[in-house]
Design an enzyme around this catalytic site. Structure first.
Site, PDB file in Angstrom:
ATOM      1  N   ASP A   1       4.832  -4.186  -7.207  1.00 28.11           N
ATOM      2  CA  ASP A   1       4.168  -2.990  -6.666  1.00 28.11           C
ATOM      3  C   ASP A   1       4.723  -1.722  -7.298  1.00 28.11           C
ATOM      4  OD1 ASP A   1       6.377  -4.103  -4.994  1.00 28.11           O
ATOM      5  OD2 ASP A   1       6.279  -2.151  -4.026  1.00 28.11           O
ATOM      6  N   ASN A   2       5.805  -1.846  -8.053  1.00 28.74           N
ATOM      7  CA  ASN A   2       6.383  -0.686  -8.733  1.00 28.74           C
ATOM      8  C   ASN A   2       6.167  -0.757 -10.241  1.00 28.74           C
ATOM      9  OD1 ASN A   2       7.253   0.293  -6.278  1.00 28.74           O
ATOM     10  ND2 ASN A   2       9.313  -0.548  -6.474  1.00 28.74           N
TER      11      ASN A   2
ATOM     12  N   ASP B   1       8.120   5.708   8.512  1.00 30.96           N
ATOM     13  CA  ASP B   1       7.639   7.001   9.017  1.00 30.96           C
ATOM     14  C   ASP B   1       6.788   7.800   8.038  1.00 30.96           C
ATOM     15  OD1 ASP B   1       9.528   7.673   7.152  1.00 30.96           O
ATOM     16  OD2 ASP B   1      10.891   8.669   8.554  1.00 30.96           O
TER      17      ASP B   1
ATOM     18  N   ARG C   1      -1.257   0.055  -9.916  1.00 37.29           N
ATOM     19  CA  ARG C   1      -0.074  -0.799 -10.099  1.00 37.29           C
ATOM     20  C   ARG C   1      -0.506  -2.257 -10.250  1.00 37.29           C
ATOM     21  NH1 ARG C   1       4.015   1.969  -6.627  1.00 37.29           N
ATOM     22  NH2 ARG C   1       3.190   4.056  -6.305  1.00 37.29           N
TER      23      ARG C   1
ATOM     24  N   ARG D   1       3.777  14.041  -7.347  1.00 35.45           N
ATOM     25  CA  ARG D   1       3.874  13.360  -8.631  1.00 35.45           C
ATOM     26  C   ARG D   1       2.505  13.278  -9.278  1.00 35.45           C
ATOM     27  NH1 ARG D   1       6.280   7.468  -6.885  1.00 35.45           N
ATOM     28  NH2 ARG D   1       4.597   6.843  -5.519  1.00 35.45           N
TER      29      ARG D   1
ATOM     30  N   GLY E   1       2.490   3.730   1.616  1.00 36.57           N
ATOM     31  CA  GLY E   1       2.967   3.940   2.979  1.00 36.57           C
ATOM     32  C   GLY E   1       3.430   5.364   3.223  1.00 36.57           C
ATOM     33  N   ARG E   2       3.706   6.075   2.154  1.00 35.10           N
ATOM     34  CA  ARG E   2       4.122   7.467   2.326  1.00 35.10           C
ATOM     35  C   ARG E   2       3.637   8.338   1.169  1.00 35.10           C
ATOM     36  NH1 ARG E   2      10.563   7.599   1.126  1.00 35.10           N
ATOM     37  NH2 ARG E   2      10.667   5.848  -0.310  1.00 35.10           N
TER      38      ARG E   2
ATOM     39  N   GLY F   1       0.808  -1.224   0.000  1.00 35.68           N
ATOM     40  CA  GLY F   1       0.000   0.000   0.000  1.00 35.68           C
ATOM     41  C   GLY F   1       0.836   1.267   0.000  1.00 35.68           C
TER      42      GLY F   1
ATOM     43  N   LYS G   1       4.337  12.420  -2.353  1.00 36.13           N
ATOM     44  CA  LYS G   1       5.191  11.345  -1.828  1.00 36.13           C
ATOM     45  C   LYS G   1       6.032  11.903  -0.682  1.00 36.13           C
ATOM     46  CE  LYS G   1       8.539   7.833  -3.303  1.00 36.13           C
ATOM     47  NZ  LYS G   1       9.118   7.185  -4.481  1.00 36.13           N
TER      48      LYS G   1
HETATM   49  P1  AMP Z   1       9.385   1.109  -2.444  1.00 36.48           P
HETATM   50  O1  AMP Z   1      10.524   0.181  -2.223  1.00 36.48           O
HETATM   51  O2  AMP Z   1       9.739   2.567  -2.305  1.00 36.48           O
HETATM   52  O3  AMP Z   1       8.631   0.834  -3.687  1.00 36.48           O
HETATM   53  O4  AMP Z   1       8.368   0.861  -1.224  1.00 36.48           O
HETATM   54  C1  AMP Z   1       7.801  -0.388  -0.939  1.00 36.48           C
HETATM   55  C2  AMP Z   1       6.745  -0.214   0.101  1.00 36.48           C
HETATM   56  O5  AMP Z   1       7.291   0.377   1.278  1.00 36.48           O
HETATM   57  C3  AMP Z   1       5.562   0.663  -0.292  1.00 36.48           C
HETATM   58  O6  AMP Z   1       4.412   0.147   0.321  1.00 36.48           O
HETATM   59  C4  AMP Z   1       5.928   1.993   0.302  1.00 36.48           C
HETATM   60  O7  AMP Z   1       4.811   2.804   0.539  1.00 36.48           O
HETATM   61  C5  AMP Z   1       6.591   1.570   1.600  1.00 36.48           C
HETATM   62  N1  AMP Z   1       7.527   2.577   2.091  1.00 36.48           N
HETATM   63  C6  AMP Z   1       8.745   2.881   1.602  1.00 36.48           C
HETATM   64  N2  AMP Z   1       9.314   3.862   2.325  1.00 36.48           N
HETATM   65  C7  AMP Z   1       8.431   4.196   3.288  1.00 36.48           C
HETATM   66  C8  AMP Z   1       8.434   5.165   4.367  1.00 36.48           C
HETATM   67  N3  AMP Z   1       9.464   5.978   4.586  1.00 36.48           N
HETATM   68  N4  AMP Z   1       7.338   5.219   5.136  1.00 36.48           N
HETATM   69  C9  AMP Z   1       6.292   4.413   4.931  1.00 36.48           C
HETATM   70  N5  AMP Z   1       6.234   3.491   3.962  1.00 36.48           N
HETATM   71  C10 AMP Z   1       7.294   3.383   3.151  1.00 36.48           C
HETATM   72 MG    MG Z   2       7.039   1.426  -4.443  1.00 38.19          MG
END
Ligand code: AMP
Ligand code: MG
Length: 529
Positions: A281-282, A146, A211, A204, A113-114, A111, A134
């Site tokens: 997820d990306n 966080d 996704r 963004r 997360g940020r 989901g 973001k």
């Molecule tokens: P990413 O590797 O950036 O594609 O992130 C993978 C997952 O981790 C996604 O669900 C993001 O929303 C979550 N995520 C990455 N960094 C953070 C953060 N600083 N705080 C909360 N969720 C995060």
């Molecule tokens: Mg991601």
């Protein structure tokens, strides 16, 4: 131009049509607490205000598309809005719910997360643009993290996504980069040295942020009604040109997703872009490059290179493997969609279409990069041989291809490429074979019906003069962290016209300097952001 006093600036009147939250089931709970969210595709959550929003950079092109003027973008109201400190009328803040396969393994619910969605703007031309902040604070999907983002990674996303757009690569875009005035603590190399860094928020923008993982999550839970609802919604909103119904319509849709993904990856391979974290997820359902994390640009051509230190051991997401990984990811999507199909045939034919579409796109790339009217089988072999030489000779990919248009076909020499070598010994070792290659290439090009001026135009439109090299981004970051934004702005300006020779900006087109070879941020990046 005379500016109005900023206190008198009215907010822009954007037209919002928030279909995602209007038409898809949402989470009945309205709290930030981290949790599993079942039966819903989003949770209402507002950005968490930050201490001191300050606009660091914004994209004039993206602002113009949205109908946002410079005065507002540079006003305190603009910075506050794009940091998440206030919502404009019509905005509805939410975090969306998705899962994903990370590094080959099912990771369950992830989901936003940020990232916090603000709604869908319909611009004057009728185009739909989802806005998403973001780094805007915690959501029910933040898990143990966080919800924030540091300046260095935000600047990288802002810079690269706009550069990719101008390079003609399908991508999400970025409207703004706003400093939060708050520190964010990160352990940049996961080596037990956490340190505070400046925080930032990127706004963004994309027609859709759906996704592959949005489909995988309800499928993994056996929630076929929710899966079906999302597929129907996505087709209607994001693929409105598709006609028909039932399985035939869904099959056409999946096939188009496969085609778009193939085209996107072929562009990455054309320009030397390594995504770095191609987890499902990306992966955007629209075939847009999304989630700029530890991505990188090839300097010396090396198909085995990945910038992502977190992936150093297996190099799953290395440059040369991206076409295969995209196919694997589409396989995960097909698996998720299978409950909506009677048998495997339709999905399998979509996957076959990926292979064909990638090959078609790659042939187009080869013809354009080499300046040929068509790519024959022998030209595929020619390109393959060239890739081997570029690697063996440690030759800069961007410089080599750009300079290829300057080859004197009557007397091929290494002279146009002298600025592209990283290692004298490797240069000397590869020189005879490379000269042979250049001679046969010159003969092939002279035989091709394309007139010389057209050849150069074709090559120059496919082989960029400028790419946002890792070290260029890192220099812009170092300066920005010290309060100097001039380099970022200069780089953004150059990257608006990456296929044009821009006199006075040669410094942005040079090969990576030696100091940057093994420097953090230039060749090594982690997922810590
Ligand atoms: P990413 O590797 O950036 O594609 O992130 C993978 C997952 O981790 C996604 O669900 C993001 O929303 C979550 N995520 C990455 N960094 C953070 C953060 N600083 N705080 C909360 N969720 C995060
Ligand atoms: Mg991601």
């Amino acid at each position: 131009m005379r500016r109005r006093p900023q206190s008198m600036l009215p907010d822009p009147s954007l037209r919002f049509d928030n279909a995602f939250v209007r038409d898809l089931p949402g989470d009945p709970l309205r709290e930030r607490r981290v949790r599993q969210v079942e039966g819903a595709l989003w949770s209402a959550v507002e950005p968490e205000p930050v201490a001191a929003p300050r606009m660091l950079a914004w994209s004039a092109g993206m602002a113009a598309e949205l109908g946002l003027d410079a005065d507002w973008m540079e006003s305190p109201a603009g910075a506050a809005t794009l940091a998440g400190n206030r919502l404009l009328p019509g905005m509805q803040a939410f975090a969306s719910n998705y899962g994903g396969h990370q590094f080959g393994h099912w990771a369950g619910q992830l989901g936003d997360g940020r990232a916090i969605g603000l709604g869908e703007v319909v611009d004057a031309a009728g185009h739909r643009w989802e806005l998403q902040l973001k780094g805007a604070g915690p959501t029910p999907y933040s898990r143990t993290a966080d919800g924030r983002a540091v300046l260095r990674s935000s600047l990288r996303e802002f810079l690269c996504s706009e550069a990719m757009h101008h390079l003609g690569v399908p991508t999400t875009r970025a409207l703004s980069l706003v400093a939060t005035g708050e520190p964010v603590v990160r352990d940049m190399f996961y080596d037990g040295h956490p340190a505070p860094e400046p925080g930032a928020v990127v706004c963004r923008v994309a027609p859709s942020f759906i996704r592959f993982g949005h489909f995988e999550l309800p499928a993994s839970r056996g929630d076929v009604p929710l899966l079906r609802t999302l597929v129907d919604f996505c087709i209607a909103r994001d693929f409105p040109h598709l006609r028909g119904e039932g399985e035939a319509l869904r099959g056409d849709w999946f096939t188009e997703v496969c085609e778009r993904t193939a085209v996107m990856v072929a562009h990455w391979m054309r320009v030397g872009f390594v995504h770095g974290v191609m987890n499902t997820d990306n992966m955007s359902i629209l075939g847009l490059t999304i989630d700029y994390g530890p991505y990188g640009w090839l300097d010396d051509f090396d198909p085995d290179w990945t910038p992502n230190t977190t992936d150093r051991q297996h190099r799953r997401y290395r440059f040369g493997q991206q076409p295969q990984v995209a196919y694997w990811n589409l396989g995960r999507l097909a698996g998720a969609l299978s409950p909506l199909f009677d048998g495997p045939d339709v999905l399998q034919s979509g996957l076959r279409r990926y292979v064909e579409a990638y090959e078609e796109a790659e042939r187009g790339t080869i013809a354009a990069k080499l300046g040929l009217s068509e790519c024959r089988d022998e030209d595929q072999a020619r390109m393959q041989a060239l890739r081997g030489l570029l690697k063996q000779g440690s030759i800069d990919m961007t410089l080599f291809f750009r300079q290829l248009a300057h080859l004197d076909a009557t007397a091929p020499s290494l002279q146009p490429f002298e600025g592209a070598f990283y290692d004298e010994a490797k240069r000397d070792a590869v020189a005879p074979a490379l000269l042979d290659w250049l001679r046969t290439y010159a003969a092939r090009a002279s035989d091709d019906p394309l007139p010389a001026e057209h050849r150069k135009a074709l090559m120059d439109a496919s082989n960029p003069r400028y790419v946002p090299r890792n070290y260029l981004a890192q220099e812009a970051i170092d300066l920005a962290e010290a309060g100097d934004l001039s380099r970022l702005h200069a780089l953004m300006e150059v990257m608006r016209h990456p296929y044009d020779d821009q006199p006075g900006h040669e410094a942005f087109a040079r090969r990576r300097p030696d100091w940057a070879r093994d420097r953090a941020g230039c060749s090594m990046l982690s997922c810590s952001s």
